[in-house]
Design a protein around this motif. Structure first.
Motif, PDB file in Angstrom:
ATOM      1  N   ALA A   1     -24.318 -10.433  -5.306  1.00  0.00           N
ATOM      2  CA  ALA A   1     -25.360 -10.432  -4.485  1.00  0.00           C
ATOM      3  C   ALA A   1     -25.685  -9.273  -3.313  1.00  0.00           C
ATOM      4  O   ALA A   1     -24.948  -8.934  -2.613  1.00  0.00           O
ATOM      5  N   GLU A   2     -26.947  -8.638  -3.231  1.00  0.00           N
ATOM      6  CA  GLU A   2     -27.302  -7.747  -2.621  1.00  0.00           C
ATOM      7  C   GLU A   2     -26.760  -6.356  -3.157  1.00  0.00           C
ATOM      8  O   GLU A   2     -26.966  -5.288  -2.299  1.00  0.00           O
ATOM      9  N   ALA A   3     -25.740  -6.381  -3.857  1.00  0.00           N
ATOM     10  CA  ALA A   3     -25.217  -5.356  -4.430  1.00  0.00           C
ATOM     11  C   ALA A   3     -26.039  -4.002  -5.022  1.00  0.00           C
ATOM     12  O   ALA A   3     -25.916  -2.759  -4.559  1.00  0.00           O
ATOM     13  N   PRO A   4     -27.015  -4.300  -5.754  1.00  0.00           N
ATOM     14  CA  PRO A   4     -27.993  -3.170  -5.820  1.00  0.00           C
ATOM     15  C   PRO A   4     -28.543  -2.562  -4.681  1.00  0.00           C
ATOM     16  O   PRO A   4     -28.930  -1.086  -4.688  1.00  0.00           O
ATOM     17  N   SER A   5     -29.004  -3.147  -3.770  1.00  0.00           N
ATOM     18  CA  SER A   5     -29.589  -2.663  -2.762  1.00  0.00           C
ATOM     19  C   SER A   5     -28.556  -1.803  -2.036  1.00  0.00           C
ATOM     20  O   SER A   5     -28.821  -0.722  -1.082  1.00  0.00           O
ATOM     21  N   ASN A   6     -27.319  -2.340  -1.850  1.00  0.00           N
ATOM     22  CA  ASN A   6     -26.122  -1.685  -1.284  1.00  0.00           C
ATOM     23  C   ASN A   6     -26.044  -0.052  -1.727  1.00  0.00           C
ATOM     24  O   ASN A   6     -25.446   0.736  -1.074  1.00  0.00           O
ATOM     25  N   LEU A   7     -26.575   0.077  -3.070  1.00  0.00           N
ATOM     26  CA  LEU A   7     -26.155   1.696  -3.452  1.00  0.00           C
ATOM     27  C   LEU A   7     -26.934   2.557  -2.654  1.00  0.00           C
ATOM     28  O   LEU A   7     -26.734   3.679  -2.478  1.00  0.00           O
ATOM     29  N   VAL A   8     -28.062   1.953  -1.925  1.00  0.00           N
ATOM     30  CA  VAL A   8     -28.751   3.043  -1.076  1.00  0.00           C
ATOM     31  C   VAL A   8     -28.174   2.857   0.126  1.00  0.00           C
ATOM     32  O   VAL A   8     -28.179   3.872   1.029  1.00  0.00           O
ATOM     33  N   ASP A   9     -28.145   1.699   0.793  1.00  0.00           N
ATOM     34  CA  ASP A   9     -27.651   1.264   2.115  1.00  0.00           C
ATOM     35  C   ASP A   9     -26.885   0.144   2.265  1.00  0.00           C
ATOM     36  O   ASP A   9     -27.367  -1.137   1.474  1.00  0.00           O
ATOM     37  N   PRO A  10     -25.484   0.280   2.728  1.00  0.00           N
ATOM     38  CA  PRO A  10     -24.983   1.140   3.256  1.00  0.00           C
ATOM     39  C   PRO A  10     -24.266   2.320   2.586  1.00  0.00           C
ATOM     40  O   PRO A  10     -23.566   3.194   3.092  1.00  0.00           O
ATOM     41  N   GLU A  11     -24.266   2.273   1.202  1.00  0.00           N
ATOM     42  CA  GLU A  11     -23.371   3.053   0.349  1.00  0.00           C
ATOM     43  C   GLU A  11     -23.918   4.445   0.253  1.00  0.00           C
ATOM     44  O   GLU A  11     -23.166   5.423   0.309  1.00  0.00           O
ATOM     45  N   ARG A  12     -25.277   4.587   0.362  1.00  0.00           N
ATOM     46  CA  ARG A  12     -25.970   5.766   0.492  1.00  0.00           C
ATOM     47  C   ARG A  12     -25.462   6.692  -0.692  1.00  0.00           C
ATOM     48  O   ARG A  12     -25.416   7.911  -0.674  1.00  0.00           O
ATOM     49  N   TYR A  13     -25.323   6.104  -1.906  1.00  0.00           N
ATOM     50  CA  TYR A  13     -25.110   6.694  -3.191  1.00  0.00           C
ATOM     51  C   TYR A  13     -26.138   7.448  -3.948  1.00  0.00           C
ATOM     52  O   TYR A  13     -26.067   8.455  -4.410  1.00  0.00           O
ATOM     53  N   PHE A  14     -27.218   6.747  -3.750  1.00  0.00           N
ATOM     54  CA  PHE A  14     -28.463   7.214  -4.104  1.00  0.00           C
ATOM     55  C   PHE A  14     -29.563   7.163  -3.041  1.00  0.00           C
ATOM     56  O   PHE A  14     -29.509   6.586  -1.916  1.00  0.00           O
ATOM     57  N   ASP A  15     -30.560   8.310  -3.195  1.00  0.00           N
ATOM     58  CA  ASP A  15     -31.559   8.229  -2.059  1.00  0.00           C
ATOM     59  C   ASP A  15     -32.735   7.291  -1.896  1.00  0.00           C
ATOM     60  O   ASP A  15     -33.427   6.843  -0.803  1.00  0.00           O
ATOM     61  N   ASP A  16     -33.104   6.555  -3.025  1.00  0.00           N
ATOM     62  CA  ASP A  16     -34.016   5.613  -3.084  1.00  0.00           C
ATOM     63  C   ASP A  16     -33.799   4.556  -4.179  1.00  0.00           C
ATOM     64  O   ASP A  16     -32.924   4.795  -4.854  1.00  0.00           O
ATOM     65  N   HIS A  17     -34.430   3.317  -3.929  1.00  0.00           N
ATOM     66  CA  HIS A  17     -33.896   2.158  -4.690  1.00  0.00           C
ATOM     67  C   HIS A  17     -34.602   2.140  -6.009  1.00  0.00           C
ATOM     68  O   HIS A  17     -33.764   1.389  -6.861  1.00  0.00           O
ATOM     69  N   ALA A  18     -35.401   2.906  -6.359  1.00  0.00           N
ATOM     70  CA  ALA A  18     -35.893   2.930  -7.823  1.00  0.00           C
ATOM     71  C   ALA A  18     -34.837   3.752  -8.517  1.00  0.00           C
ATOM     72  O   ALA A  18     -34.361   3.208  -9.819  1.00  0.00           O
ATOM     73  N   VAL A  19     -34.309   4.719  -7.748  1.00  0.00           N
ATOM     74  CA  VAL A  19     -33.131   5.508  -8.811  1.00  0.00           C
ATOM     75  C   VAL A  19     -32.015   4.882  -8.658  1.00  0.00           C
ATOM     76  O   VAL A  19     -31.125   4.681  -9.755  1.00  0.00           O
ATOM     77  N   SER A  20     -31.565   4.070  -7.792  1.00  0.00           N
ATOM     78  CA  SER A  20     -30.514   3.228  -7.717  1.00  0.00           C
ATOM     79  C   SER A  20     -30.544   2.001  -8.975  1.00  0.00           C
ATOM     80  O   SER A  20     -29.564   1.748  -9.577  1.00  0.00           O
ATOM     81  N   HIS A  21     -31.654   1.275  -8.617  1.00  0.00           N
ATOM     82  CA  HIS A  21     -31.846   0.279  -9.576  1.00  0.00           C
ATOM     83  C   HIS A  21     -31.866   0.551 -11.045  1.00  0.00           C
ATOM     84  O   HIS A  21     -31.152   0.004 -11.925  1.00  0.00           O
ATOM     85  N   ALA A  22     -32.498   1.957 -11.438  1.00  0.00           N
ATOM     86  CA  ALA A  22     -32.349   2.240 -12.744  1.00  0.00           C
ATOM     87  C   ALA A  22     -31.057   2.887 -13.174  1.00  0.00           C
ATOM     88  O   ALA A  22     -30.728   2.641 -14.353  1.00  0.00           O
ATOM     89  N   ALA A  23     -30.526   3.449 -12.314  1.00  0.00           N
ATOM     90  CA  ALA A  23     -28.817   3.791 -12.514  1.00  0.00           C
ATOM     91  C   ALA A  23     -28.219   2.665 -12.837  1.00  0.00           C
ATOM     92  O   ALA A  23     -27.148   2.639 -13.665  1.00  0.00           O
TER      93      ALA A  23
END
Length: 961
Positions: free
Chosen positions: A270-292
C-alpha cells in the motif's frame, strides 16, 4: 450467483454472461487458459487495460467483465471483514512445526474467505468489486531480529522451516482442484523486510551469500512448488534500491515460477509506488517511478486507496512520454486476468467453490480446528515438575497478570467471534473437579483529579495497565472501556478494543512533582489541559509546563492484590506478555526484548508469595525471561492464539494435552548484546541460531514434553556421497515415558573445516511424530547433497564442497542427540579466477566498514564505505593472479570534496596497485580506472581492496597486458 436474503437485488457484473450462441472464446472453458486470456485481452481497449492496473480494477460492462479488487488479508484467519475464525498468529502456527495442521488452517481460512466473497460484498453497490479471493498471505519474511514490530506475522527465523510451512499454507488456500483455485495466495513481503522504524527509507544490505542462502531461500521453494500464485513487494530497499523496482522480481521470483506453467501476479504494498518519489526520493517524478515499477514486474498498484485516477493517471503519463509501452501494460494485465480465470470468475457455473455458504464462517469444525491449532502451538520452555497441574489436587489457582483474563486482536486478526481467556479455560476445567480460579489482572485502580477544577477525569476511577516503557492504558472502572483521544483533542472512555491504524488509547503518566502527574498522549506527544472556565479537558499542550496537573489517588494496589490471591491459592499462573498494538507492531519496532518492569515486579511478587508459580508468556515475539528461567519451576509460551487460547492453555497446563510446540526462533538472554537492528548480514553480525555464538536463553527448536523420548540407531545409507548425490538418514525414536506425546525430530547439517564461514548448524529437515508410551518409530530422511550447499561467491552458484560434514539428529539447534559423519567426494574448488574476468565487488568473502548500494537504478550492486572518513575493506580469498600485470576498476564518484578518493589493492600484505578515483559527477555515472601493478604477479593470494573516501566500486578485472 449465490446471494443471501439480505442482498436481494445486488448483482455483480462479473456474474453476467453472453448467451451460449454468442459466447466469446474467453467464456469457453474448453479452450486453453492462455488462449482465453489472450482473447479477453484483445477485446479490451488500451484505456480499459491500463485502468485495470490499479488495486480497484473497474468493470467492463460491455463484455460482462466485473470489477476486481486485489487483496484480502488472511494471515491467520480472514481479517477486517467482521467476525471470522481467528487462529493463532503466524509465529504461533510456526511453533507447531506441523505442515498438515498449517494446511488445514489455511483451508479453513480460504473456505471462510469464499463465504465472504459470495455473500458479503465489501460495498453494497453493483458497480463495486466483491471481496477479493486474492489472499495476501502467507508472510515469508524471516524472523532475523526478535525486535521486529511485525514478528508475529512470520513463521520462523529459519528459511527451511518457513518455506515448508509457507508452502503448506499456500496449498491450503488454493485447494486441490486441478483447474480452479479456492483462493489465490500472495507471498509477503519480497524481500529482506525485518524492521519497521523508517521502513520505507531503510536499506537491507544483502551480500550474495545472505541473499541466496537466507532471504531468497524462504521464497524459492514455495514459488518453485507452484503453490503460490503471487507475491507482494516490500516497503524497504535492498542494497540501496527499492524493492518495488528490484530486478530480483524477474531474475529470481519469475524465473523460479517458469517450470510451474503459471506466472506470478506481483502486487505493490500500500502506497509503496508513491513512496518511490516521496519519501524515498529515488525518482524525481511519479510517472518515471510508476513506469520503473511496471517494468520491474509490478502488475498491480495498491496506491491512493480507492482513488484509481491518481496512479492510473501517472501510468497514462508514462505511456504518453514513452517511458512504457502497450506491451508493458498488457504483460501485467495478462497476469491479472490469468489469476481471475483460475479463480472461476468467468465460469461461475463450473467453479467448484461457488456454492460456499455463510454458515461455514466460525462453524463448529473451524472452532475445533482453532482449538487444536492453539493447543499444538503451546511451547513448554521449562518444567521442574510443577506441570501438569493435577486439577483434582489443585483446588484453587490464582490466574493473574494483564493477559490473564483478556484476549487481544492484532492488526491482521479477524474480529474474535468469542473469547476464551486463560482464566476462562482454567475455570471451566477446574469447575468439573469442584475447583475455582481467582482472577486478578494486576492493574492499579486510581482516580485522576484535576488540580484546576477538583473534578475527576471522565468522572470515573481508572484501572491502569502498564505495557512497559512508560506506556499505559486506562480502563474506566465502571464500564471497562478504554480512555481514548478523540479527533477534536477531547478525551472519552468509550473504546472496547485497541485496533486501529493509529492507537488513540495509550498514554503516559508523567511525574509533575508534589505527587502530581501530567497526562500525555503517546500518539500526539501532547499533554492534557483543563479549561478553568468550563472544566473541559483537551490534549493540546505542547510542553509539560503548559500541562494540567492531576492528583493521583490509589484505590487498589494491583500487585498487592495479586500477591494476596497467590497466597490464598494452591498454585499461581502469571500471564504476561505484550499487547499486539502497543510497543511493537507494524510501523513500530520494539526497543528491547525485556519484560515491562511492572510485569517483572508482578512476577517476582507472586512467586515470592506462592513458589508453585508458572509463567505463561503470551506474546508476538520472544522476551528475555532470564529471572523466570532461573527461579520459577515452569515457563510456558504461546503466541496470541485466537479465540480458543484459554481452552488450549488450560488443556496443556492441566495435562489434558501434551505441550507439542517448539520454538520457531531463538530467545536471547537479557544481557546478550544483540546485533545492530539494520545489519542484515546474518553471517557477519551473528544473527539467528546459525551464526549467533553466545548461548541463548532458549534455542531455536526448543520445547519440552510431559513424557520422555530416546533416540537410537542413527545410521546413514552411505558414509560418503558425491556432490550431486543423496543419502538416507535413519533414526529410531521411542516414547520411553508414561504419557503419549509429540516430538519434533530435527535434522541439522554442519560443514567441518569449511573454507567459508559456515553456519554453526543448519536445519535440513524435520518431522513431527506422535507416539504412545513405549511406541517406537523409525524415521528416514532423504538428504540430497544440495542441502549441504553454500553460495560460492567465486562462481556465483550454489556449490557443495568436498570434505567432512556432520549430520545431527536433535531436539533443538543447541541440543544434538546423535551425530554421524558424512564425507562428500569430488574435485576440490579451484582458486577464484580474477585475471581476464570481471569480478563484482559485492562478491567478497569478507568485509569491514562497507555498504552495498545500487550500481544503477535498474540493476547491479556496488560497494561504498559506510563512513567516508573510515576506509572500507573487501576481502577476496584464494584469487589466482598468475600473469596479472594490470588492473582496471569500475568506479563512480559524485563530487570533489576535500577528502581523498583512493583505492588500494593488496595481495596479502603486499601493495599491488593504488588508484586515484576521478569525479564522474553522479553515483550512477561509471568510469573505468586502470593502472599497472607494482610487479607482475603469480600464484594464488588473498586480495584486499581498501576504499578511502566517498565513492563506489562495482567491479574489477586483472589483465595480462
Amino acid at each position: 450467483m449465490v446471494t443471501s436474503p439480505s442482498l436481494q437485488g445486488v448483482v455483480h457484473v462479473s456474474s453476467l454472461s453472453a448467451s451460449a450462441t454468442d459466447r466469446p472464446p474467453f467464456r469457453d472453458p474448453s479452450l486453453p487458459l492462455r488462449q482465453r486470456v489472450d482473447d479477453l485481452l484483445e477485446r479490451l481497449t488500451p484505456d480499459e487495460r491500463i485502468a485495470m492496473l490499479h488495486q480497484y480494477a473497474p468493470a467492463v460492462p460491455r463484455l460482462g467483465v466485473g470489477s476486481f479488487r486485489t487483496g484480502s488479508e488472511a494471515l491467520h484467519g480472514v481479517s477486517w471483514l467482521g467476525e471470522a475464525t481467528v487462529f493463532p498468529q503466524a509465529v504461533g502456527l510456526g511453533a507447531t512445526w506441523d505442515e498438515e495442521l498449517v494446511r488445514q488452517v489455511a483451508e479453513a481460512t480460504s473456505v471462510e474467505l469464499r463465504a465472504f466473497h459470495h455473500h458479503r460484498p465489501a460495498v453494497m453497490a453493483p458497480d463495486r468489486a466483491p471481496i477479493s479471493l486474492q489472499a495476501w498471505a502467507p508472510v515469508l519474511n524471516l524472523l532475523r531480529d526478535p525486535r521486529w514490530g511485525r514478528n508475529e506475522e512470520g513463521y520462523s527465523e529459519d528459511p527451511e522451516h518457513t518455506a515448508r510451512l509457507g508452502e503448506a499454507f499456500c496449498r491450503g488456500l488454493t485447494g486441490d482442484h486441478p483447474t480452479y483455485l479456492r483462493a489465490a495466495p500472495v507471498l509477503k513481503h519480497f524481500l529482506a523486510y525485518n524492521n519497521e522504524d523508517d521502513r520505507c527509507v531503510t536499506s537491507s544490505g544483502l551480500r550474495p551469500r545472505v541473499l541466496h542462502e537466507y532471504d531468497l531461500a524462504a521464497f524459492r521453494p514455495v514459488v518453485a512448488s507452484g503453490a503460490a500464485t503471487g507475491a507482494m513487494a516490500a516497503y524497504n530497499l535492498v542494497n540501496g534500491r527499492p524493492c518495488h523496482v528490484s530486478p530480483l522480481i524477474e531474475t529470481e521470483l519469475r524465473r523460479w515460477a517458469e517450470p510451474t506453467g503459471h506466472e506470478l501476479f506481483v502486487v505493490s504494498d500500500a502506497e509503496a509506488p508513491s513512496n518511490l518519489v516521496d519519501p524515498e526520493r529515488y525518482f524525481d517524478d511519479h510517472a518515471v517511478s510508476h513506469a520503473a515499477a511496471l517494468k520491474a514486474g509490478i502488475d498491480s498498484f495498491t496506491d491512493s486507496g480507492e482513488d484509481s485516477e491518481t496512479p492510473i493517471g501517472r501510468l497514462r503519463e508514462a505511456l504518453e512520454r514513452g517511458l512504457i509501452d502497450q506491451k508493458d501494460v498488457d504483460q501485467a494485465l495478462r497476469r491479472q486476468l490469468e489469476l481471475r480465470f483460475r479463480l472461476g470468475e468467468f465460469n461461475p457455473d463450473l467453479d467448484p467453490y461457488a456454492g460456499t455458504g455463510p454458515e461455514v464462517i466460525d462453524c463448529a469444525e473451524h472452532r475445533a480446528l482453532a482449538r487444536h491449532a492453539a493447543t499444538e502451538s503451546v511451547v513448554l520452555l521449562k518444567n521442574d515438575g510443577l506441570l501438569p497441574l493435577d486439577p483434582a489436587a489443585t483446588r484453587r489457582i490464582a490466574v493473574v497478570g494483564p493477559l490473564a483474563d483478556t484476549l487481544c486482536e492484532d492488526w491482521y486478526s479477524g474480529t474474535l467471534p468469542y473469547r476464551v481467556t486463560v482464566a476462562d479455560g482454567l475455570a471451566a476445567r477446574l469447575g468439573v473437579h469442584g475447583g475455582e480460579v481467582i482472577r486478578v489482572d494486576d492493574s492499579d485502580r486510581i482516580t485522576l483529579r484535576s488540580r484546576t477544577t477538583g473534578e475527576l477525569l471522565c468522572e470515573t476511577p481508572f484501572d491502569v495497565v502498564d505495557w512497559g516503557r512508560g506506556v499505559v492504558t486506562l480502563r474506566a472502572a465502571d464500564t471497562g472501556l478504554h480512555l481514548s483521544l478523540k479527533d477534536d483533542a477531547s478525551l472519552a472512555a468509550d473504546q472496547e478494543l485497541l485496533k486501529t491504524w493509529e492507537i488513540h488509547e495509550t498514554f503516559r503518566l508523567e511525574q509533575a512533582g508534589d505527587g502530581d502527574i501530567r497526562l500525555r498522549s503517546v500518539l500526539t506527544g501532547r499533554y492534557a489541559t483543563v479549561d478553568p472556565a468550563d472544566g473541559r479537558v483537551a490534549v493540546t499542550a505542547e510542553t509539560a509546563d503548559a500541562a494540567a496537573r492531576w492528583q493521583r489517588e490509589l484505590l487498589r494496589d494491583g500487585v498487592a492484590e495479586a500477591r494476596a490471591a497467590a497466597e490464598a491459592a494452591d498454585a499461581a499462573i502469571v500471564v504476561l506478555g505484550n499487547h499486539p498494538m502497543i510497543n511493537g507492531r507494524e510501523t513500530e519496532d520494539r526497543a528491547g526484548i525485556e519484560l515491562p518492569e511492572r510485569q517483572e515486579e508482578l512476577l517476582r511478587g507472586v512467586a515470592a508469595a506462592r513458589p508453585d508459580t508458572a509463567l505463561v508468556v503470551m506474546s508476538s515475539y520472544p522476551f528475555a525471561v532470564d529471572w523466570a528461567e532461573e527461579h520459577l519451576p515452569a515457563v510456558v509460551w504461546t503466541s496470541h492464539g485466537g479465540q480458543e487460547t484459554g481452552h488450549a492453555l488450560a488443556a496443556v497446563l492441566l495435562g489434558d494435552a501434551e505441550p507439542a510446540g517448539r520454538l520457531p526462533q531463538t530467545w536471547y538472554r537479557g544481557d546478550d548484546p544483540l546485533p545492530e537492528r539494520l545489519d542484515y548480514d546474518i553471517i557477519k553480525a551473528g544473527w539467528t541460531y546459525q551464526y549467533h555464538r553466545a548461548a541463548p536463553l532458549y534455542p531455536f527448536g526448543h520445547g519440552l514434553s510431559y513424557t520422555d523420548f530416546t533416540y537410537r540407531d542413527l545410521r546413514l545409507s552411505q558414509a560418503s556421497l558425491a556432490q550431486d548425490g543423496t543419502v538416507d538418514v535413519t533414526v529410531t525414536v521411542t516414547d520411553t515415558g508414561t504419557r503419549p506425546g509429540s516430538e519434533v525430530v530435527q535434522l541439522y547439517v554442519r560443514a567441518l573445516d569449511a573454507r567459508y564461514e559456515a553456519p554453526l548448524r543448519r536445519l535440513a529437515d524435520f518431522r513431527k511424530v506422535r507416539l504412545a508410551p513405549g511406541e517406537s518409530r523409525e524415521l528416514t530422511f532423504r538428504l540430497p547433497a544440495e542441502r549441504l550447499a553454500h553460495w560460492d561467491v567465486a562462481t556465483g552458484a550454489f556449490t557443495v564442497d568436498p570434505g567432512a560434514y556432520e549430520i545431527a539428529v536433535a531436539r533443538s539447534s543447541a541440543h544434538p542427540v546423535l551425530t554421524a559423519p558424512l564425507t562428500v567426494t569430488g574435485p576440490a574448488p579451484a582458486p577464484r579466477v580474477v585475471v581476464g574476468r570481471r569480478t563484482l565487488t559485492g562478491d567478497f568473502d569478507d568485509h569491514a566498514d562497507s555498504t552495498l548500494v545500487d550500481a544503477t537504478r535498474t540493476s547491479g550492486d556496488a560497494v561504498t564505505p559506510t563512513d567516508p572518513s573510515r576506509p572500507a575493506t573487501l576481502l577476496f580469498r584464494d584469487a589466482d593472479l598468475s600473469g596479472a600485470v594490470r588492473v582496471e576498476v569500475e568506479t563512480a564518484r559524485e563530487g570533489e570534496g576535500a577528502r581523498e578518493a583512493r583505492l588500494e589493492i593488496h595481495a596479502g600484505e603486499r601493495l599491488l596497485a593504488g588508484l586515484d578515483v576521478p569525479v564522474t559527477g553522479d553515483p550512477y555515472t561509471w568510469t573505468t580506472v586502470e593502472t599497472g601493478l607494482v610487479a607482475p604477479m603469480a600464484g594464488v593470494h588473498d586480495l584486499r581492496l581498501t576504499l578511502h573516501g566517498d565513492f563506489r566500486v562495482a567491479a574489477f578485472r586483472f589483465g595480462r597486458h
